[in-house]
Design a protein around this motif. Structure first.
Motif, mmCIF file in Angstrom:
data_model
loop_
_atom_site.group_PDB
_atom_site.id
_atom_site.type_symbol
_atom_site.label_atom_id
_atom_site.label_comp_id
_atom_site.label_asym_id
_atom_site.label_seq_id
_atom_site.Cartn_x
_atom_site.Cartn_y
_atom_site.Cartn_z
ATOM 1 N N GLY A 223 3.266 84.578 -1.022
ATOM 2 C CA GLY A 223 2.189 83.592 -1.032
ATOM 3 C C GLY A 223 1.854 83.063 -2.415
ATOM 4 O O GLY A 223 0.725 82.633 -2.667
ATOM 5 N N ALA A 224 2.837 83.069 -3.309
ATOM 6 C CA ALA A 224 2.577 82.692 -4.701
ATOM 7 C C ALA A 224 2.094 81.249 -4.844
ATOM 8 O O ALA A 224 1.223 80.959 -5.661
ATOM 9 N N ALA A 225 2.655 80.325 -4.075
ATOM 10 C CA ALA A 225 2.310 78.911 -4.240
ATOM 11 C C ALA A 225 0.822 78.680 -3.993
ATOM 12 O O ALA A 225 0.146 77.994 -4.781
ATOM 13 N N GLU A 226 0.297 79.246 -2.918
ATOM 14 C CA GLU A 226 -1.117 79.059 -2.611
ATOM 15 C C GLU A 226 -1.987 79.766 -3.650
ATOM 16 O O GLU A 226 -3.013 79.235 -4.086
ATOM 17 N N ALA A 227 -1.587 80.968 -4.060
ATOM 18 C CA ALA A 227 -2.373 81.712 -5.052
ATOM 19 C C ALA A 227 -2.447 80.958 -6.370
ATOM 20 O O ALA A 227 -3.517 80.854 -6.987
ATOM 21 N N LEU A 228 -1.332 80.418 -6.825
ATOM 22 C CA LEU A 228 -1.309 79.684 -8.087
ATOM 23 C C LEU A 228 -2.113 78.392 -7.984
ATOM 24 O O LEU A 228 -2.754 77.973 -8.954
ATOM 25 N N ALA A 229 -2.085 77.751 -6.811
ATOM 26 C CA ALA A 229 -2.873 76.536 -6.620
ATOM 27 C C ALA A 229 -4.366 76.839 -6.729
ATOM 28 O O ALA A 229 -5.126 76.083 -7.340
ATOM 29 N N VAL A 230 -4.794 77.944 -6.137
ATOM 30 C CA VAL A 230 -6.207 78.338 -6.240
ATOM 31 C C VAL A 230 -6.550 78.695 -7.680
ATOM 32 O O VAL A 230 -7.623 78.333 -8.180
ATOM 33 N N MET A 231 -5.651 79.378 -8.369
ATOM 34 C CA MET A 231 -5.886 79.698 -9.772
ATOM 35 C C MET A 231 -6.029 78.437 -10.605
ATOM 36 O O MET A 231 -6.888 78.362 -11.490
ATOM 37 N N PHE A 250 6.394 73.817 -7.858
ATOM 38 C CA PHE A 250 6.525 75.237 -7.513
ATOM 39 C C PHE A 250 6.374 75.426 -6.006
ATOM 40 O O PHE A 250 7.109 76.219 -5.397
ATOM 41 N N ARG A 251 5.430 74.727 -5.407
ATOM 42 C CA ARG A 251 5.260 74.839 -3.954
ATOM 43 C C ARG A 251 6.545 74.404 -3.239
ATOM 44 O O ARG A 251 6.967 75.024 -2.256
ATOM 45 N N ALA A 252 7.153 73.322 -3.742
ATOM 46 C CA ALA A 252 8.404 72.846 -3.146
ATOM 47 C C ALA A 252 9.521 73.866 -3.329
ATOM 48 O O ALA A 252 10.353 74.062 -2.433
ATOM 49 N N LEU A 253 9.555 74.523 -4.496
ATOM 50 C CA LEU A 253 10.561 75.565 -4.719
ATOM 51 C C LEU A 253 10.433 76.663 -3.674
ATOM 52 O O LEU A 253 11.433 77.085 -3.075
ATOM 53 N N ARG A 254 9.204 77.123 -3.434
ATOM 54 C CA ARG A 254 9.017 78.216 -2.494
ATOM 55 C C ARG A 254 9.204 77.766 -1.047
ATOM 56 O O ARG A 254 9.383 78.606 -0.164
ATOM 57 N N SER A 255 9.184 76.442 -0.808
ATOM 58 C CA SER A 255 9.525 75.953 0.529
ATOM 59 C C SER A 255 11.016 76.122 0.811
ATOM 60 O O SER A 255 11.464 75.961 1.944
ATOM 61 N N LEU A 256 11.778 76.457 -0.227
ATOM 62 C CA LEU A 256 13.221 76.670 -0.102
ATOM 63 C C LEU A 256 13.577 78.155 0.021
ATOM 64 O O LEU A 256 14.752 78.523 -0.095
ATOM 65 N N ASP A 257 12.593 79.001 0.270
ATOM 66 C CA ASP A 257 12.843 80.442 0.333
ATOM 67 C C ASP A 257 13.935 80.803 1.341
ATOM 68 O O ASP A 257 14.697 81.756 1.130
ATOM 69 N N GLN A 258 14.012 80.062 2.443
ATOM 70 C CA GLN A 258 15.011 80.373 3.460
ATOM 71 C C GLN A 258 16.404 79.883 3.071
ATOM 72 O O GLN A 258 17.397 80.228 3.709
ATOM 73 N N GLU A 262 17.222 83.151 -4.708
ATOM 74 C CA GLU A 262 16.860 82.907 -6.114
ATOM 75 C C GLU A 262 15.489 82.256 -6.269
ATOM 76 O O GLU A 262 14.911 82.292 -7.352
ATOM 77 N N THR A 263 14.959 81.642 -5.217
ATOM 78 C CA THR A 263 13.650 80.989 -5.329
ATOM 79 C C THR A 263 12.547 81.988 -5.645
ATOM 80 O O THR A 263 11.483 81.601 -6.128
ATOM 81 N N ARG A 264 12.794 83.284 -5.378
ATOM 82 C CA ARG A 264 11.786 84.317 -5.660
ATOM 83 C C ARG A 264 11.975 84.962 -7.019
ATOM 84 O O ARG A 264 11.226 85.864 -7.390
ATOM 85 N N HIS A 265 12.970 84.511 -7.790
ATOM 86 C CA HIS A 265 13.167 85.074 -9.121
ATOM 87 C C HIS A 265 12.079 84.552 -10.060
ATOM 88 O O HIS A 265 11.811 83.349 -10.118
ATOM 89 N N LEU A 268 13.028 81.659 -12.648
ATOM 90 C CA LEU A 268 13.137 80.326 -12.044
ATOM 91 C C LEU A 268 11.755 79.813 -11.679
ATOM 92 O O LEU A 268 11.459 78.622 -11.862
ATOM 93 N N GLY A 269 10.902 80.696 -11.180
ATOM 94 C CA GLY A 269 9.536 80.291 -10.874
ATOM 95 C C GLY A 269 8.813 79.756 -12.095
ATOM 96 O O GLY A 269 8.153 78.708 -12.041
ATOM 97 N N PHE A 270 8.946 80.469 -13.220
ATOM 98 C CA PHE A 270 8.314 80.002 -14.456
ATOM 99 C C PHE A 270 8.897 78.670 -14.908
ATOM 100 O O PHE A 270 8.169 77.779 -15.366
ATOM 101 N N ALA A 271 10.226 78.522 -14.804
ATOM 102 C CA ALA A 271 10.879 77.294 -15.253
ATOM 103 C C ALA A 271 10.389 76.096 -14.454
ATOM 104 O O ALA A 271 10.135 75.020 -15.012
ATOM 105 N N VAL A 272 10.257 76.263 -13.141
ATOM 106 C CA VAL A 272 9.806 75.160 -12.292
ATOM 107 C C VAL A 272 8.310 74.922 -12.465
ATOM 108 O O VAL A 272 7.851 73.777 -12.483
ATOM 109 N N LEU A 273 7.548 75.988 -12.612
ATOM 110 C CA LEU A 273 6.094 75.865 -12.737
ATOM 111 C C LEU A 273 5.672 75.228 -14.051
ATOM 112 O O LEU A 273 4.740 74.414 -14.089
#
Length: 424
Positions: A223-231, A250-258, A262-265, A268-273
């Motif tokens: 649930g990182a995308a929602e948590a970061l959005a609230v932050m 970042f939200r779009a990146l995590r929409s690619l989890d399936q 690598e989307t959970r690395h 990569l999360g920091f690079a996209v965020l």
């Protein structure tokens, strides 16, 4: 007192019957003391999540735990005797065993504690109600603060007064969001969220290492995308990253989890965020005390993403990325570019294009430039800048050809160019 026969029990907890942990239970119980698993292992078992680390709490004092381990033939390490923690190695696995504690005076992380025998007092020191659950060797759940309903509801709630818990350790602000991102469901607990917002300046007191460790776990959570959005909305994310964030990407990146693990690395999360340009990645690497390997991994993903057109087609872009930055970074670059395309509202058919490029990134061989430095020397170029320029120009010609030109054709091109330069 709760009747043990009616108390809830852990089910599907193979870790609890493992020979190693049972040996630890027996060693401590031989002293006539109580010992229970606590925190994450119990919470994750209840929520049917993987269990990684197993922490244990006991009424036995640390020096007695050390003696009991030795008597049982188990290796023990005095990990943190001042805080009551001993690590016991049993059947090849480490178990942290900590004596029950209670706060006497609170000075943030420097709280003065005393060892005790009161399970409720020990639970009151912990951060969230779902983390204050204990289980004995038979799997019986002990719940001194009634945290089980919160755990079952996936409700992340501070124990007692949220502001007090946060002042004890400001890292609990990030833990509040990380635990919710990993295990929470529904809206954030309002009292906890308001306390985090009011105490947000406390984040500035935390060390880079502690922030980085927590953020790596946060961006990897489901649930990182929602948590970061609230932050971000609460003004917490800018303090944490010291910069502007791309929540939509970042939200779009995590929409690619399936599509790709690598989307959970975290890198990569920091690079996209946060990765608008290379300087942003260096700021994040410094801010979170990332390793050189992690820093380079972020830069590689950003470089590879820049090589991807908004609507990729053919193998040339991914071959170029594979050649320039290697397979790992090329794959992550594809995912970063795909996320940014989604964030900009790319039509659904673009997904198929990126999916094909991602597959190519995993399966195509990495191109190998057919010529070496000695080939240029044989054509009269002396080692030095001139050779380097000629080699770079011919390499660019090879890349522009789609990597289709072979060694013989390149040598012919080199022969025609003479010793001065290579005309591409």
């Amino acid at each position: 007192m709760v009747d043990p026969s009616s108390a809830p029990r852990l089910s599907n907890a193979p870790w609890l019957s493992a020979p190693g942990i049972q040996a630890v239970f027996r060693a401590v119980e031989s002293l006539g003391e109580d010992i229970r698993a606590v925190g994450g292992a119990v919470r994750n078992t209840i929520l049917e999540c993987p269990v990684a680390d197993i922490d244990l709490a006991t009424t036995a004092r640390p020096e007695a735990v050390l003696a009991a381990a030795e008597a049982a033939g188990l290796r023990s390490i005095p990990t943190g005797l001042d805080h009551g923690t001993v690590t016991i190695i049993a059947d090849g696995a480490p178990y942290e065993v900590t004596t029950l504690r209670q706060d006497v005076e609170t000075f943030g992380r420097q709280a003065k504690v005393v060892f005790g025998r009161d399970w409720r007092a020990d639970a009151l020191r912990r951060d969230f109600s779902m983390n204050a659950l204990y289980a004995d060797r038979a799997g019986t759940i002990h719940d001194p603060l009634n945290g089980l309903p919160d755990c079952l509801a996936r409700r992340v709630r501070f124990i007692g007064d949220p502001a007090t818990r946060i002042r004890e350790d400001y890292l609990r602000i990030l833990r509040f969001f990380r635990i919710h991102a990993a295990y929470g469901k529904g809206a954030f607990d309002n009292d906890g969220l308001l306390a985090c917002i009011r105490q947000r300046d406390g984040l500035r007191q935390l060390s880079a290492e502690r922030i980085g460790m927590e953020m790596k776990r946060l961006v990897a959570a489901p649930g990182a995308a929602e948590a970061l959005a609230v932050m971000e909305d609460a003004g917490l994310l800018e303090i944490t990253t010291a910069g502007v964030s791309r929540i939509a990407d970042f939200r779009a990146l995590r929409s690619l989890d399936q599509e790709a693990p690598e989307t959970r690395h975290a890198t990569l999360g920091f690079a996209v965020l946060s990765g608008f340009v290379d300087e942003d990645l260096d700021r994040i690497a410094d801010r979170f005390r990332l390793s050189n390997a992690e820093r380079n991994r972020m830069h590689g993903a950003l470089r590879a993403a820049a090589l991807m057109p908004q609507t990729p087609s053919g193998d040339v872009p991914i071959k170029t990325a594979l050649y320039r930055v290697g397979r790992e970074a090329a794959i992550e670059g594809v995912l970063a570019a795909w996320a940014r395309a989604r964030a900009k509202g790319a039509p659904p058919d673009v997904d198929e294009d990126f999916r094909a490029v991602l597959h190519a990134g995993r399966t195509l061989p990495i191109p190998d430039f057919p010529l070496k430095g000695r080939d240029f020397i044989e054509f009269g170029l002396a080692p030095g800048p001139e050779l380097g320029r000629a080699m770079k120009a011919l390499e660019a010609f090879w890349i522009d050809s789609g990597f289709d030109i072979g060694r013989d054709e390149l040598l012919a091109k080199l022969a025609m160019s003479g010793s001065a330069s290579v005309d591409t």
